[in-house]
Scaffold this active site. Sequence first.
Site, PDB file in Angstrom:
ATOM      1  N   ASP A  26       0.780  -1.250   0.000  1.00  0.00           N
ATOM      2  CA  ASP A  26       0.000   0.000   0.000  1.00  0.00           C
ATOM      3  C   ASP A  26       0.813   1.302   0.000  1.00  0.00           C
ATOM      4  O   ASP A  26       0.464   2.262   0.700  1.00  0.00           O
ATOM      5  CB  ASP A  26      -0.939   0.016   1.204  1.00  0.00           C
ATOM      6  CG  ASP A  26      -1.983  -1.080   1.161  1.00  0.00           C
ATOM      7  OD1 ASP A  26      -1.994  -1.863   0.201  1.00  0.00           O
ATOM      8  OD2 ASP A  26      -2.780  -1.170   2.112  1.00  0.00           O
ATOM      9  N   LYS A 126      -6.934  -4.636  -3.288  1.00  0.00           N
ATOM     10  CA  LYS A 126      -7.718  -5.180  -2.188  1.00  0.00           C
ATOM     11  C   LYS A 126      -8.643  -4.101  -1.617  1.00  0.00           C
ATOM     12  O   LYS A 126      -8.413  -2.908  -1.806  1.00  0.00           O
ATOM     13  CB  LYS A 126      -6.785  -5.701  -1.083  1.00  0.00           C
ATOM     14  CG  LYS A 126      -5.868  -4.642  -0.461  1.00  0.00           C
ATOM     15  CD  LYS A 126      -4.824  -5.294   0.437  1.00  0.00           C
ATOM     16  CE  LYS A 126      -3.877  -4.268   1.054  1.00  0.00           C
ATOM     17  NZ  LYS A 126      -4.497  -3.392   2.053  1.00  0.00           N
ATOM     18  N   CYS A 159      -2.254  -2.815   7.746  1.00  0.00           N
ATOM     19  CA  CYS A 159      -2.270  -3.659   6.550  1.00  0.00           C
ATOM     20  C   CYS A 159      -1.090  -4.613   6.471  1.00  0.00           C
ATOM     21  O   CYS A 159      -1.235  -5.753   6.016  1.00  0.00           O
ATOM     22  CB  CYS A 159      -2.341  -2.779   5.307  1.00  0.00           C
ATOM     23  SG  CYS A 159      -3.924  -1.912   5.158  1.00  0.00           S
TER      24      CYS A 159
END
Length: 222
Positions: A26, A126, A159
């Site tokens: 991310d 995602k 995450c």
Amino acid sequence: MIKARPFDYPYDGNLNPAATALIVIDMQRDFLSTDGYFARQGYDPAPLRAIIPVLDRLIAVCRQAGIRIIHTRQGYREDLADMTPYEKWRRKRSGIEGTNVLLRGHPGFEIVPEIDVRSEDIIVDKTCNGAFTYTDFEHVLRAQGITHLLFSGCTTDVCVHTTLREACDRNFQCLTIADACASGDQYAHEAALHMVTVENGIFGALSDSAAVIEAIGKLPAR
């Protein structure tokens, strides 16, 4: 092997580039920019941006050794069809209702340009904190014969850690690279790193980029 704690990685001494992937979680504009989602929550994105040079060095040495690079991106469909009522409520509470923040197809969803993303890299999109949930991530790993994962990216406590835990439960061999991960909350960052090592490495091993680069640099170039 990579010098790590509570044990050197991998535990069996078999560091096989073809079975290993560097997971870069991310590193998106909406998390690293001063006007993105993360900053709007009151967090300073500077610690996240600070790991970019570390990641670039890791990516370069992993590529040279033949280790796959897998990036993840978190965000929702533009029509919000994959967003639950709770997620919509949180979005409104966070002050980003009606914006393009964390929506696919918009600039903030993209990986920051400072990260060297190439056509041969794998990108997994995602909606959840964990990269395994509602995605083809595990299928991709199994199809590529990947059994060993090196974790990096942001945020360490959310995450990165969620995906790490999911990976351990699926019997992947995991290494977290401490200085290649970051969070806007230093206490949470340090706690998440500490949790990797408890119970004799319940979530794998913990190392730093220098040790990883040194060990991988000794492998034959692809």
